[in-house]
Motif scaffolding. Structure first.
Motif, short mmCIF file in Angstrom:
data_model
loop_
_atom_site.label_atom_id
_atom_site.label_comp_id
_atom_site.label_asym_id
_atom_site.label_seq_id
_atom_site.Cartn_x
_atom_site.Cartn_y
_atom_site.Cartn_z
N GLU A 109 0.83 -1.21 0.00
CA GLU A 109 0.00 0.00 0.00
C GLU A 109 0.86 1.25 0.00
OE1 GLU A 109 -0.51 -2.60 2.08
OE2 GLU A 109 -2.38 -3.36 1.23
N GLU A 110 1.94 1.23 0.78
CA GLU A 110 2.84 2.40 0.79
C GLU A 110 3.48 2.57 -0.57
OE1 GLU A 110 6.61 4.18 3.20
OE2 GLU A 110 6.73 2.14 2.45
N ASP A 126 2.43 1.56 -3.49
CA ASP A 126 1.42 2.00 -4.45
C ASP A 126 1.10 3.49 -4.28
OD1 ASP A 126 1.33 -0.58 -5.42
OD2 ASP A 126 -0.59 -1.08 -4.44
N ALA A 127 0.97 3.92 -3.03
CA ALA A 127 0.67 5.33 -2.76
C ALA A 127 1.82 6.23 -3.23
CB ALA A 127 0.40 5.55 -1.27
N TRP A 128 3.05 5.82 -2.98
CA TRP A 128 4.23 6.60 -3.39
C TRP A 128 4.29 6.70 -4.92
CZ3 TRP A 128 7.22 10.22 -1.79
CH2 TRP A 128 8.47 10.45 -2.37
N LYS A 186 1.83 6.37 -7.05
CA LYS A 186 0.70 7.20 -7.50
C LYS A 186 1.04 8.68 -7.30
CE LYS A 186 -4.24 7.89 -6.74
NZ LYS A 186 -5.41 7.45 -5.96
N TYR A 187 1.64 9.00 -6.16
CA TYR A 187 2.05 10.38 -5.88
C TYR A 187 3.07 10.86 -6.92
CZ TYR A 187 4.57 14.21 -3.75
OH TYR A 187 5.20 15.41 -3.54
#
Length: 146
Positions: A20-21, A23-25, A27-28
């Motif tokens: 999740e981290e 993926d979030a990074w 995406k950012y």
């Protein structure tokens, strides 16, 4: 928590190094020009996230990390350049101009902003220290809560 201006460390630690981290990074990063965090004042200081793909791809021995504060010390430029050249197996190089280039100065109009940023970065800096795992990285930017 914006109300208390604190980070829940249990949530932070349960999130780091997860899919999740990552993926979030990623995406950012798609929203940032050139796929780097360098164009964001906040993400610029998230060093552990920035070096993570590099240390996955290469052995740690191939890296030579520096703290900006080391460059600012007396003869710091010469010592850091020599350390980099030694790391690369290159002969000594005499630095002629040690003056600062591309400098910035951050002054907070409100002391609370600086303290909030220190609290924000503290767990991220702790994470970086664990990755780099050297004596000089034990507590490179201590947070002073006073």
């Amino acid at each position: 928590n914006m109300e208390t201006q604190t980070i829940d460390l249990d949530i932070f630690h349960s999130f780091i190094d997860t899919k999740e981290e990552n993926d979030a990074w990623l995406k950012y990063l798609k929203r940032i020009p050139m796929d780097t965090g360098s164009h964001s004042l906040i993400s610029r200081g998230l060093y552990a996230l920035q070096i993570k793909p590099w240390i996955k791809a290469y052995d740690m021995e191939q890296f030579c990390f520096f703290k900006l504060e080391d460059w600012k010390k007396e003869d710091g430029v010469k010592r850091c350049v020599q350390r980099a050249f030694d790391h690369l197996g290159l002969p000594q190089f005499e630095v002629e101009d040690e003056s600062a280039k591309n400098t910035r100065s951050y002054e907070f109009k409100e002391e609370d902003v600086g303290k909030m940023l220190q609290r924000f970065y503290e767990p991220h800096n702790g994470r970086l220290c664990k990755i780099l795992d050297g004596e000089e990285w034990k507590d490179p930017w201590p947070y002073n809560s006073e």
